[in-house]
Design a protein around this motif. Structure first.
Motif, PDB file in Angstrom:
ATOM      1  N   GLY C 312       0.780  -1.228   0.000  1.00  0.00           N
ATOM      2  CA  GLY C 312       0.000   0.000   0.000  1.00  0.00           C
ATOM      3  C   GLY C 312       0.814   1.281   0.000  1.00  0.00           C
ATOM      4  O   GLY C 312       0.260   2.362   0.129  1.00  0.00           O
ATOM      5  N   ARG C 313       2.119   1.141  -0.234  1.00  0.00           N
ATOM      6  CA  ARG C 313       2.946   2.354  -0.184  1.00  0.00           C
ATOM      7  C   ARG C 313       2.689   3.253  -1.382  1.00  0.00           C
ATOM      8  O   ARG C 313       2.563   4.469  -1.257  1.00  0.00           O
ATOM      9  CB  ARG C 313       4.433   1.970  -0.155  1.00  0.00           C
ATOM     10  CG  ARG C 313       4.815   1.195   1.074  1.00  0.00           C
ATOM     11  CD  ARG C 313       6.078   0.407   0.827  1.00  0.00           C
ATOM     12  NE  ARG C 313       5.864  -0.515  -0.269  1.00  0.00           N
ATOM     13  CZ  ARG C 313       6.846  -1.111  -0.926  1.00  0.00           C
ATOM     14  NH1 ARG C 313       8.090  -0.874  -0.616  1.00  0.00           N
ATOM     15  NH2 ARG C 313       6.565  -1.931  -1.911  1.00  0.00           N
ATOM     16  N   SER C 314       2.617   2.617  -2.567  1.00  0.00           N
ATOM     17  CA  SER C 314       2.382   3.431  -3.764  1.00  0.00           C
ATOM     18  C   SER C 314       1.014   4.075  -3.699  1.00  0.00           C
ATOM     19  O   SER C 314       0.830   5.217  -4.113  1.00  0.00           O
ATOM     20  CB  SER C 314       2.470   2.560  -5.009  1.00  0.00           C
ATOM     21  OG  SER C 314       3.735   1.985  -5.088  1.00  0.00           O
ATOM     22  N   GLU C 315       0.068   3.320  -3.189  1.00  0.00           N
ATOM     23  CA  GLU C 315      -1.282   3.859  -3.087  1.00  0.00           C
ATOM     24  C   GLU C 315      -1.289   5.052  -2.133  1.00  0.00           C
ATOM     25  O   GLU C 315      -1.951   6.052  -2.391  1.00  0.00           O
ATOM     26  CB  GLU C 315      -2.244   2.782  -2.579  1.00  0.00           C
ATOM     27  CG  GLU C 315      -2.354   1.587  -3.491  1.00  0.00           C
ATOM     28  CD  GLU C 315      -2.996   1.919  -4.823  1.00  0.00           C
ATOM     29  OE1 GLU C 315      -4.047   2.570  -4.812  1.00  0.00           O
ATOM     30  OE2 GLU C 315      -2.441   1.559  -5.873  1.00  0.00           O
ATOM     31  N   PRO C 355       6.553   8.472  -9.998  1.00  0.00           N
ATOM     32  CA  PRO C 355       5.776   7.267  -9.729  1.00  0.00           C
ATOM     33  C   PRO C 355       6.551   5.986 -10.014  1.00  0.00           C
ATOM     34  O   PRO C 355       7.621   6.028 -10.631  1.00  0.00           O
ATOM     35  CB  PRO C 355       4.587   7.398 -10.672  1.00  0.00           C
ATOM     36  CG  PRO C 355       5.079   8.228 -11.784  1.00  0.00           C
ATOM     37  CD  PRO C 355       6.104   9.145 -11.218  1.00  0.00           C
ATOM     38  N   GLU C 356       5.979   4.865  -9.567  1.00  0.00           N
ATOM     39  CA  GLU C 356       6.765   3.645  -9.616  1.00  0.00           C
ATOM     40  C   GLU C 356       6.841   3.017 -10.997  1.00  0.00           C
ATOM     41  O   GLU C 356       7.852   2.438 -11.352  1.00  0.00           O
ATOM     42  CB  GLU C 356       6.240   2.631  -8.596  1.00  0.00           C
ATOM     43  CG  GLU C 356       4.927   1.981  -8.957  1.00  0.00           C
ATOM     44  CD  GLU C 356       4.527   0.911  -7.940  1.00  0.00           C
ATOM     45  OE1 GLU C 356       3.334   0.809  -7.671  1.00  0.00           O
ATOM     46  OE2 GLU C 356       5.409   0.198  -7.440  1.00  0.00           O
ATOM     47  N   SER C 357       5.756   3.126 -11.783  1.00  0.00           N
ATOM     48  CA  SER C 357       5.794   2.467 -13.077  1.00  0.00           C
ATOM     49  C   SER C 357       6.128   3.466 -14.159  1.00  0.00           C
ATOM     50  O   SER C 357       5.320   4.297 -14.513  1.00  0.00           O
ATOM     51  CB  SER C 357       4.444   1.832 -13.388  1.00  0.00           C
ATOM     52  OG  SER C 357       4.398   1.483 -14.753  1.00  0.00           O
ATOM     53  N   PHE C 440       9.788   9.745  -4.075  1.00  0.00           N
ATOM     54  CA  PHE C 440      10.398   8.873  -5.071  1.00  0.00           C
ATOM     55  C   PHE C 440       9.902   7.457  -4.844  1.00  0.00           C
ATOM     56  O   PHE C 440      10.194   6.853  -3.817  1.00  0.00           O
ATOM     57  CB  PHE C 440      11.925   8.894  -4.947  1.00  0.00           C
ATOM     58  CG  PHE C 440      12.539  10.191  -5.408  1.00  0.00           C
ATOM     59  CD1 PHE C 440      12.595  10.492  -6.761  1.00  0.00           C
ATOM     60  CD2 PHE C 440      13.080  11.085  -4.501  1.00  0.00           C
ATOM     61  CE1 PHE C 440      13.166  11.689  -7.189  1.00  0.00           C
ATOM     62  CE2 PHE C 440      13.656  12.271  -4.922  1.00  0.00           C
ATOM     63  CZ  PHE C 440      13.698  12.582  -6.275  1.00  0.00           C
ATOM     64  N   ASP C 441       9.136   6.944  -5.791  1.00  0.00           N
ATOM     65  CA  ASP C 441       8.627   5.583  -5.657  1.00  0.00           C
ATOM     66  C   ASP C 441       9.507   4.683  -6.507  1.00  0.00           C
ATOM     67  O   ASP C 441       9.486   4.768  -7.739  1.00  0.00           O
ATOM     68  CB  ASP C 441       7.165   5.541  -6.126  1.00  0.00           C
ATOM     69  CG  ASP C 441       6.452   4.280  -5.651  1.00  0.00           C
ATOM     70  OD1 ASP C 441       7.136   3.379  -5.129  1.00  0.00           O
ATOM     71  OD2 ASP C 441       5.219   4.201  -5.825  1.00  0.00           O
ATOM     72  N   GLU C 442      10.260   3.846  -5.868  1.00  0.00           N
ATOM     73  CA  GLU C 442      11.189   2.940  -6.557  1.00  0.00           C
ATOM     74  C   GLU C 442      12.072   3.702  -7.544  1.00  0.00           C
ATOM     75  O   GLU C 442      12.093   3.400  -8.735  1.00  0.00           O
ATOM     76  CB  GLU C 442      10.419   1.846  -7.314  1.00  0.00           C
ATOM     77  CG  GLU C 442       9.344   1.138  -6.508  1.00  0.00           C
ATOM     78  CD  GLU C 442       9.911   0.156  -5.499  1.00  0.00           C
ATOM     79  OE1 GLU C 442      11.168   0.072  -5.374  1.00  0.00           O
ATOM     80  OE2 GLU C 442       9.132  -0.526  -4.817  1.00  0.00           O
TER      81      GLU C 442
HETATM   82 MG   LIG Z   1       4.458   0.353  -5.106  1.00  0.00          MG
END
Ligand SMILES: [Mg+2]
Ligand SMILES: Nc1ncnc2c1ncn2[C@@H]1O[C@H](COP(=O)(O)OP(=O)(O)OP(=O)(O)O)[C@@H](O)[C@H]1O
Ligand SMILES: Nc1ncnc2c1ncn2[C@@H]1O[C@H](COP(=O)(O)OP(=O)(O)OP(=O)(O)O)[C@@H](O)[C@H]1O
Ligand SMILES: [Mg+2]
Lengths: 297, 325, 515, 325
Positions: C312-315, C355-357, C440-442
């Motif tokens: 749930g981190r990205s969310e 974002p992560e993706s 910073f997500d990933e």
């Molecule tokens: Mg994530």
């Protein structure tokens, strides 16, 4: 063949206009004139016809024969074109005084003839000039079809008050749509006694619906213009009558007149090429037979 | 990616009050329309009218099924209307030339196959957008058909052929049987065979499909050939129904077919679709027209109402799908 | 329970045990392999040998040509010149099918699956189970589930792939490759989106496959993984093969030196700055995928968020950034209560989200790099009606230079970039925007060691200027080493909070797993 | 992802022999057609004919520019033809009702804005596919227009208005000036302003655009409003040219506009497009028609040739693009 006289029809994809073109072609051959056969691909494509007229005039022909697709819209372009070349009108009029000569069918009159034919057919079947009738117009926004409808409705109202128009429908130019509309009309109006299908495609679709339901005796249909199929329907009694014009002559005489004009000869300003009601009874007459079987090629 | 986007742009959630309507599937919506028309008119539920309705929706339904195969691969086939008109000319011409009926039918269907193969060729080999190649054949085919008939129509005198579309079988119009004849194999093909799955895979991510060893080119050929063949089949039915071959018929049917498909839940971005969806879509459209005719709605109002109903139906369907997830 | 072996054999996918060539003999040899994309030489003549039954790691900088090599071996693209020998025979490998039929399979760097199909459908795509022409859907779903369970991946085989997180999708791709089994299996940065926990599962799988005689190629930017798994390691630099070492003879410093042609002393660059004002504070924040999250970020500090896939981190990050509607809780920005109801609002406050993706959220792939970098700042670049094109160019070029994005020009499409370079574009985009709080997500997914170190130094530069950072990472060493404060997520909730290196690895992992 | 697919399906590489043709840009192809027609006919290069050509391509060109904005966002606007017909009715109606010309023009354009806003509303708020909502307005608008005119036409008596389309300015037809009036701001908007960049970003990846602070909804509104407003503008020009308001006019122009756009290099998957491309596309189509008329090609052959030429032109253009990369 130095002389070029283009002919511009409303819709090259319809049989009626092909007969006009065939007449013009024959005149071209007989008179030694080069006759480019032009026209939009739908009667409702006004802008397309204006463009074609412009292009035709750009080629500096001896004269132009045109069947204006819309009264008002073609007025100015024809005025403009007439500055460069003589213009001969066929079939329909336009809002222009620049025509050198006119060979037309009165479509309003055609509508009236259809009304008379329908009333007669119904009277023959039921003995009465009354009942529920319908009119199906192939496409909205087409001048000649509007005029036929207008003539038909007016004649019905003034001359045959016993008839009640229960449906005044517009289709989309497709035979199938006419067919579907007709089957639904039959379902919704069990008392229907007559229908006016105001052009060839609608007569084909409506005729098919009548044939499918074997209602030729009960519902009388008057069509407009003819081809092999609708003549067949007429023979079988599926259609009660067809209003037939003389497109071949319009084409032939149009080119002939144009040539005369280009040579500076004097021509008649207005010629009515006429419309006739064809029924099973009179279809064998030689004059009518010639109208029903034009020499297209 | 666009698909996900549409989904994630969540929009307003349905309020409680009218939630029953939202729960309706497309089938429910269709039945709802039928009920409504049953109340509004006396003639709707007559056997005769139901027959008419089934006949009226049949051709669009078959076109829509064919179109759906293409749309699932993220393509589009704008030519179907023109193919219908063109093949009606071909079969009329062959019959007029004295070709036996069975041969004329097979030859006409074969022309459908060829047209589809040509589309796929343009897309796969020449790298043309599907929109362009099918638009080009739309234009050209009408021209060829008009040339053949010289702008006129060819009457069909073969009684066996023209009677077919009028016939009933087990009380159901033969045209509707033709829908079933197409829909059942189409269902098996799309939902139960691996080729159907490949259509989805190509539409979802053609690169992934290719890497998995799916023959993407062959799948593309398959989709377009199926669509054109369905159209050729409809051309036969049309010729049988109106008894003529005429190249300008079926104008605009491509939009009808695409609309039926989309109303039936197919996504124009590919990889989402079914066989029953477009069928329902086609019969919803047919019902709207039939109902408007029965109610003797002015044909101009009919257009307005059709447009609005399309919006309403697709909107409810979207809400339902969203709710399901 | 149906397992990997059974599915493989019964389905005829896996070649029966035994090596096509004896263990330790060359199974695949590359001679002067070359690939050009127009003027770009992605792979210069490369000559390498892979031995049967080994785990062969390949390392190299972003854009070194690793993925290109893999794509050549799996028939995704065709070589410009050179020769490939498979079991001693020259082969074309011109199409994916040819590679598959020889038992060569790959898990690609970018997940290449069909998002609209189910997990099972993806796993069997191109090799469906059929009976009398019809697919056996149930059997396939069961078999796929069996494989997933056997591998210890906790994933539903019937779910639509697109509904899974990228990490989960990556696992599906892995399971699929393993199931189709093979002679030769290639992993291109398989752990990029995996947590340590998942990575462990993957490693076990790799060892298992190796013991069954499969030859494995393993590409990664994480050198510790290379040392853990590989028998031999090869280094690519600028499309050239610069050396292969048995793992016993290699050491990290040497590998890095080979890769980037220079040395870096220290990867995790951690500078401590005095914590400044409180930038953001959340109280009981709840939204889709997370609940009751309370945390604070101050200027000059990095707050790390760690957790398993789907924790749930990205969310949470998206919720904080205004992308998702919040259902409860409060946000305070510099002490003031704010409602962040749109991305624009978040940006205006001074929040940036990488974002992560990168493929789905980060980049407009079919647009130029320059446009991608400038996307958040066009407002700033506008003068009157139009964009100041000189500034636009300058800004893009600056980011390309600063981040060492390997491209001939800012006009190149983002899709033509290697995975790592794409990630740099995403980061560059937010650096040019500038902000007070960076999420910073990933950020270092698919980024090479050299650049990683640079990114960490860049963090320090941002902190020094008074910014705060929320660092979401599944790469444990990174969050652990860099975070001033570390929050552990599980099932959308914060289940543990720690200071800089106050907790042990084991403690954090235990919290994340919920043991 | 679809875009990459298209790119990666590399297809055959051009052979040397005819490589000069492949090098031609679209502009080159257009000039090439013009040269060819100059040789083939005496009348092509007459000032009169060039005026005609410029006039004939003008309306499609403007529609195509508007359509391109929408397509760049990966959308589609099927309603443009109907909007043209509808707005021609509106302006005729307003003029007939005695509304001053300037007000009628502004009101008509405002209607265009409203229609576009409605489309965007359907897409953004109701989550409808662009295809469906614009198809629905296509249908409904024709219906409303027909209702207003009662299936017939409204004549326009305002001479100033109807003379406009026939006028020349500096020897160039005023209709062509209108193309410039639209194209120049459109170019600035699409290629030089940030909003243009946003259109591309939304079409490429709307999620990425959103997270970069682009107001995706507003951008969508913008695209559809621009398209409809261009269509309303063309409606004014058409009304001026044909001197009547008629709701059934401009049928099928949406396909013409989309085709021009695609011929001009716009990708239906979004994020690829320009302002000059659709203009060239529209004038290529106009040239084909004009040339066929001058050469006295049978109108059926004309269709066939148009279809083939579309394939050839787009094919060459694809090859060239591929070569460039
Ligand atoms: Mg994530
Ligand atoms: N389709 C393409 N068109 C043009 N250039 C490309 C294309 N694909 C890759 N390249 C270029 O080829 C080079 C090698 O890319 P590759 O993807 O093999 O790198 P990599 O080693 O996998 O890097 P990373 O670690 O970042 O994934 C890069 O410079 C890249 O930009
Ligand atoms: N749009 C959505 N609707 C419903 N649930 C969702 C949605 N998006 C994600 N989820 C679920 O929310 C949970 C949190 O996912 P999230 O991506 O935030 O995890 P994460 O901690 O960032 O993990 P990862 O390491 O995969 O990035 C997951 O179970 C995911 O499946
Ligand atoms: Mg890579």
């Amino acid at each position: 063949q130095d002389v070029t006289i283009p002919i511009i029809v409303k819709d090259t994809t319809s049989f009626y206009w092909q007969i006009v073109l065939a007449g013009a072609r024959a005149a071209g051959k007989d008179l030694g004139v080069n006759v480019p056969e032009l026209g939009a691909q739908s009667e409702s494509d006004i802008n397309g016809q204006i463009s074609i007229l412009e292009n035709a005039v750009a080629g500096s022909p001896a004269a132009v024969v045109i069947s204006p697709t819309e009264f008002k819209a073609l007025g100015k372009p024809i005025d403009e074109a007439a500055k460069a070349v003589p213009i001969i009108g066929i079939d329909s009029a336009a809002d222009s005084k620049a025509f050198t000569s006119f060979l037309t069918t009165d479509n309003v009159q055609g509508g009236r003839i259809a009304a008379d034919g329908l009333a007669a057919a119904i009277k023959e079947a039921t003995g009465k000039e009354e009942g529920e009738i319908a009119i199906i117009t192939s496409l909205p926004g087409v001048g000649s079809l509007d005029q036929r409808r207008e003539g038909f409705l007016d004649q019905m109202k003034t001359k045959y008050p016993g008839f009640k128009v229960v449906a005044d429908k517009y289709a989309d130019g497709q035979a199938t749509t006419g067919l579907n509309m007709m089957t639904d009309l039959i379902t919704a109006n069990p008392n229907l006694v007559g229908v006016f299908a105001s052009n060839l495609i609608m007569a084909q679709g409506v005729g098919q619906a009548i044939a499918e339901n074997n209602l030729g005796d009960k519902i009388k249909v008057i069509g407009f213009d003819s081809d092999e199929k609708t003549v067949g329907f007429l023979k079988e009694g599926v259609l009660a009558g067809l209003v037939v014009q003389d497109p071949y002559r319009m084409g032939y005489d149009g080119v002939k007149t144009a040539l005369a004009v280009s040579k500076g000869e004097k021509v008649e300003a207005n010629v009515d090429t006429g419309a006739n009601l064809v029924t099973k009874a009179n279809m064998a007459e030689p004059k009518i037979d010639a109208l029903l079987n034009p020499k297209v090629n | 990616m666009s698909v996900e986007t549409v989904e994630s742009s969540a929009g307003p959630t349905p309020r409680k009050g009218i939630s029953i309507l939202f729960g309706l599937t497309l089938l429910g919506l269709l039945l709802f329309l039928w009920l409504l028309l049953g109340f509004a008119t006396n003639s709707f539920w007559t056997p005769n009218n139901i027959s008419n309705l089934l006949r009226q929706g049949a051709m669009t339904a078959i076109l829509a099924v064919g179109q759906t195969f293409v749309i699932i691969t993220a393509g589009i086939d704008l030519s179907v209307g023109a193919v219908v008109g063109f093949t009606s000319v071909i079969v009329a011409w062959l019959l007029a030339a004295g070709v036996p009926l069975w041969l004329a039918v097979i030859a006409t269907l074969a022309i459908g196959v060829l047209i589809g193969a040509f589309h796929a060729f343009g897309i796969v080999r020449m790298g043309l957008p599907a929109f362009i190649i099918t638009l080009a054949t739309l234009t050209s085919l009408r021209g060829i058909g008009l040339l053949i008939t010289n702008g006129s129509t060819i009457s069909i005198t073969n009684e066996a052929f023209t009677n077919f579309s009028r016939a009933n079988f087990l009380g159901v119009p033969s045209l509707f049987w033709m829908v079933i004849v197409v829909a059942v194999p189409a269902y098996i093909f799309l939902h139960l065979s691996r080729f159907g799955r490949y259509l989805f895979a190509v539409g979802s991510n053609s690169e992934a499909a290719r890497l998995s060893g799916v023959n993407v080119n062959r799948t593309t050929y398959l989709a377009y050939i199926l669509s054109s063949t369905c159209a050729a089949f409809v051309g036969l039915l049309l010729a049988s129904r109106i008894g003529i071959g005429n190249a300008t018929q079926a104008e605009g049917w491509e939009l009808q077919a695409i609309a039926s498909s989309v109303i039936g839940g197919t996504s124009l971005f590919g990889a989402v679709g079914s066989v029953h969806g477009p069928l329902l879509g086609a019969f919803i459209l047919a019902t709207i027209n039939n109902g408007a005719n029965l109610l003797n709605v002015n044909s101009f109002w009919q257009r307005i109402i059709t447009g609005l109903l399309i919006i309403v139906i697709v909107y409810f369907d979207q809400l339902r799908r969203r709710g399901e997830r | 329970m149906i397992g990997l072996q059974e599915v493989g054999h019964r389905h005829g996918l896996r070649t029966p045990a035994g090596h096509p060539v004896p263990k330790g003999e060359p199974i695949l040899e590359l001679h002067s392999l070359r690939k050009n994309y127009g003027a770009v030489e992605a792979l210069k003549p490369a000559t390498m040998t892979f031995l049967s039954g080994e785990v062969h790691a390949i390392v190299g900088e972003n854009g070194a040509g690793k993925s290109t090599l893999i794509k050549l071996l799996t028939g995704v693209i065709t070589r410009t010149s050179g020769e490939i020998l498979w079991c001693g025979e020259p082969v074309q490998l011109a199409t994916p099918n040819e590679a598959i039929s020889r038992g060569i399979n790959a898990v690609h760097q970018e997940v290449v699956l069909c998002p609209h199909l189910s997990v099972a459908a993806n796993m069997f795509l191109g090799d469906e189970m059929n009976r009398r022409g019809l697919m056996r859907k149930r059997a396939m779903t069961d078999a796929a589930q069996g494989v997933l369970d056997d591998l210890g991946f906790n994933l539903p085989a019937a779910a639509v792939l697109g509904s899974l997180t990228i990490g989960q999708q990556q696992l599906v791709a892995t399971a699929r490759a393993a199931m189709r089994g093979t002679q030769f299996l290639i992993f291109d940065e398989p752990t990029a989106y995996l947590t340590r926990q998942e990575s462990e599962q993957l490693f076990r799988l790799i060892r298992r496959l190796q013991s069954e005689g499969v030859t494995i190629v393993y590409i990664s930017h994480r050198l510790e993984e290379v040392f853990e798994l590989a028998d031999r390691v090869s280094v690519l630099r600028d499309g050239t093969h610069v050396g292969t070492r048995p793992i016993g003879e290699a050491n990290e410093a040497e590998l890095i030196a080979l890769m980037i042609n220079r040395t870096i002393e220290q990867i995790y660059h951690k500078e401590h700055f005095p914590a400044g004002e409180t930038l953001i504070e959340t109280r009981g924040l709840t939204g889709p995928g997370f609940a009751d999250v309370s945390l604070t970020v101050r200027a000059g500090e990095i707050v790390g968020l760690y957790g398993l896939i789907g924790a749930g981190r990205s969310e949470f990050a998206l919720g904080l950034y205004g992308r998702h509607r919040l259902s409860a809780g409060e946000v305070f920005w510099q002490g003031r209560k704010v409602e962040i109801d749109s991305e624009r609002k978040a940006m205006e406050l001074g929040i940036a989200l990488a974002p992560e993706s990168r493929r789905d959220q980060g980049l407009c792939l079919n647009l130029p790099i320059g446009l991608n970098i400038n996307l958040p700042v066009f407002r700033r670049l506008t003068r009157g009606l139009t964009i100041n094109r000189a500034e636009e160019a300058a800004n893009a070029d600056r980011q390309i230079r600063d981040l060492k994005i390997k491209t001939p020009s800012r006009r190149v499409l983002a899709s033509a970039m290697s995975g790592g370079n794409q990630q740099k574009i995403v980061i560059g985009k937010w650096l040019s925007h500038g902000a007070k709080l960076f999420i910073f997500d990933e950020p270092t997914v698919g980024v090479d060691v050299g650049t990683k170190a640079e990114i960490y130094r860049l963090f320090a530069r941002l902190l020094e200027k008074g910014a705060g950072i929320i660092l979401i990472s599944s790469y444990f060493p990174e969050v652990y080493e860099l975070s001033d404060r570390l929050h552990v997520f599980r099932q959308g909730r914060v289940v543990g909070s720690h200071g800089y290196r106050t907790a042990s690895h084991e403690e954090v992992l235990a919290q994340a797993i919920g043991a």
